[in-house]
Motif scaffolding. Structure first.
Motif, PDB file in Angstrom:
ATOM      1  N   VAL A   1      30.523  49.392  62.168  1.00 33.52           N
ATOM      2  CA  VAL A   1      29.249  50.054  62.455  1.00 33.52           C
ATOM      3  C   VAL A   1      28.147  49.514  61.548  1.00 33.52           C
ATOM      4  CG1 VAL A   1      28.022  52.269  62.332  1.00 33.52           C
ATOM      5  CG2 VAL A   1      30.283  52.146  63.391  1.00 33.52           C
ATOM      6  N   VAL A   2      28.439  49.427  60.262  1.00 28.32           N
ATOM      7  CA  VAL A   2      27.431  48.957  59.300  1.00 28.32           C
ATOM      8  C   VAL A   2      27.017  47.519  59.595  1.00 28.32           C
ATOM      9  CG1 VAL A   2      27.035  48.417  56.860  1.00 28.32           C
ATOM     10  CG2 VAL A   2      28.122  50.578  57.509  1.00 28.32           C
ATOM     11  N   SER A   3      27.967  46.695  60.008  1.00 27.60           N
ATOM     12  CA  SER A   3      27.676  45.270  60.220  1.00 27.60           C
ATOM     13  C   SER A   3      26.735  45.031  61.395  1.00 27.60           C
ATOM     14  CB  SER A   3      28.980  44.491  60.427  1.00 27.60           C
ATOM     15  OG  SER A   3      29.588  44.836  61.665  1.00 27.60           O
ATOM     16  N   GLN A   4      26.653  45.986  62.321  1.00 25.17           N
ATOM     17  CA  GLN A   4      25.826  45.752  63.520  1.00 25.17           C
ATOM     18  C   GLN A   4      24.396  46.275  63.381  1.00 25.17           C
ATOM     19  OE1 GLN A   4      26.717  48.692  66.938  1.00 25.17           O
ATOM     20  NE2 GLN A   4      28.618  48.685  65.786  1.00 25.17           N
ATOM     21  N   ILE A   5      24.076  46.843  62.229  1.00 22.11           N
ATOM     22  CA  ILE A   5      22.742  47.413  62.009  1.00 22.11           C
ATOM     23  C   ILE A   5      22.021  46.557  60.964  1.00 22.11           C
ATOM     24  CG2 ILE A   5      21.509  49.454  61.154  1.00 22.11           C
ATOM     25  CD1 ILE A   5      23.867  51.106  62.330  1.00 22.11           C
ATOM     26  N   PRO A   6      20.756  46.214  61.181  1.00 18.00           N
ATOM     27  CA  PRO A   6      20.060  45.286  60.274  1.00 18.00           C
ATOM     28  C   PRO A   6      19.584  45.936  58.970  1.00 18.00           C
ATOM     29  CG  PRO A   6      18.593  45.963  62.048  1.00 18.00           C
ATOM     30  CD  PRO A   6      19.929  46.564  62.359  1.00 18.00           C
ATOM     31  N   PHE A   7      20.536  46.281  58.118  1.00 17.42           N
ATOM     32  CA  PHE A   7      20.190  46.800  56.803  1.00 17.42           C
ATOM     33  C   PHE A   7      19.605  45.703  55.923  1.00 17.42           C
ATOM     34  CE2 PHE A   7      23.446  49.925  58.097  1.00 17.42           C
ATOM     35  CZ  PHE A   7      22.783  51.099  57.780  1.00 17.42           C
ATOM     36  N   ALA A   8      18.800  46.112  54.949  1.00 17.18           N
ATOM     37  CA  ALA A   8      18.245  45.145  53.995  1.00 17.18           C
ATOM     38  C   ALA A   8      19.331  44.564  53.105  1.00 17.18           C
ATOM     39  CB  ALA A   8      17.172  45.826  53.137  1.00 17.18           C
ATOM     40  N   ASP A   9      20.360  45.351  52.853  1.00 15.46           N
ATOM     41  CA  ASP A   9      21.499  44.894  52.051  1.00 15.46           C
ATOM     42  C   ASP A   9      22.695  45.749  52.426  1.00 15.46           C
ATOM     43  OD1 ASP A   9      22.935  43.445  50.184  1.00 15.46           O
ATOM     44  OD2 ASP A   9      22.383  44.736  48.505  1.00 15.46           O
ATOM     45  N   ARG A  10      23.887  45.156  52.340  1.00 14.49           N
ATOM     46  CA  ARG A  10      25.127  45.875  52.641  1.00 14.49           C
ATOM     47  C   ARG A  10      26.135  45.554  51.547  1.00 14.49           C
ATOM     48  NH1 ARG A  10      24.188  42.787  57.247  1.00 14.49           N
ATOM     49  NH2 ARG A  10      23.424  43.906  59.096  1.00 14.49           N
ATOM     50  N   LEU A  11      26.723  46.582  50.970  1.00 13.99           N
ATOM     51  CA  LEU A  11      27.799  46.328  50.019  1.00 13.99           C
ATOM     52  C   LEU A  11      28.810  47.463  50.069  1.00 13.99           C
ATOM     53  CD1 LEU A  11      27.493  48.103  47.129  1.00 13.99           C
ATOM     54  CD2 LEU A  11      25.510  46.638  46.916  1.00 13.99           C
ATOM     55  N   MET A  12      29.986  47.167  49.559  1.00 14.74           N
ATOM     56  CA  MET A  12      31.082  48.125  49.545  1.00 14.74           C
ATOM     57  C   MET A  12      31.649  48.208  48.133  1.00 14.74           C
ATOM     58  SD  MET A  12      34.500  48.225  51.947  1.00 14.74           S
ATOM     59  CE  MET A  12      35.015  46.537  51.604  1.00 14.74           C
TER      60      MET A  12
END
Length: 202
Positions: free
Chosen positions: A39-50
């Motif tokens: 889900v997170v990967s398909q939304i254009p967030f400014a940054d993604r981390l786990m």
């Protein structure tokens, strides 16, 4: 201009109630955690981390499959607050807000995430906290405006952001959400089995 929102997936818990690493358990065609990553990967967030714990290599490898970088939290035994602080310190660039997502909430939908992002954008206020509201309760994930990041980073123990939400009702923007499935998690073995049965049914 759309707000710059970072996405943080909290995946460093010790799974004490489950008694085993729950995030890598199979659920449908992929591990529990992978549903949130997708889900997170398909939304254009400014940054993604786990933020991850153990097994470090397996969790990081799963994140990389979805283009999400991982940060290991060696202090996770001290509570969720350490993961929140580590995430804030590793965000890439300035953001207007951060959406914190539990890694064990696999039925979360892109529609729910987009509703939270839209609500934040409409308010255009970095002190806003956007929370889903279901059956009289605030749920996860939660989007904190950037004004709260310093206070979030100073939390301790296993409180997460609940204390801030409780103490500042005046800044809460609640998004009423009627679909219960998005909030199902895998805290216990019984929870996990219910998730398996739910996916099999639908």
């Amino acid at each position: 201009m759309m707000p710059r929102i970072g996405a943080v997936i909290l995946a460093a818990g010790t799974a004490s109630r489950m008694g085993r690493q729950k995030l890598l358990l199979p659920l449908g065609d992929k591990p529990v955690l992978a549903h949130v990553l997708a889900v997170v990967s398909q939304i254009p967030f400014a940054d993604r981390l786990m933020i991850i714990g153990e097994p470090q290599q397996e969790l990081a490898a799963l994140g990389s499959q979805y283009g999400i970088r991982s940060v290991y939290n060696p202090d996770r035994i001290s509570g969720q607050a350490t993961s929140i602080a580590k995430a804030i310190s590793h965000l890439d660039g300035e953001v207007d807000g951060v959406l914190f997502l539990p890694g064990d909430q696999p039925l979360i939908t892109a529609d729910l995430v987009q509703a939270l992002l839209s609500c934040f954008g409409e308010n255009a206020n970095n002190r806003r906290i956007v929370v889903p509201f279901h059956k009289g309760q605030y749920r996860s994930p939660v989007l904190f405006g950037a004004a709260w990041l310093k206070e979030l980073a100073a939390l301790s123990g296993d409180k997460g952001g609940r204390e801030i939400i409780r103490n500042h009702p005046e800044v809460i923007a609640a998004v009423e959400w009627f679909e219960e499935a998005s909030f199902r998690d895998a805290d216990t073995w019984d929870d996990y089995l219910e998730l398996v049965q739910y996916l099999h049914k639908y």
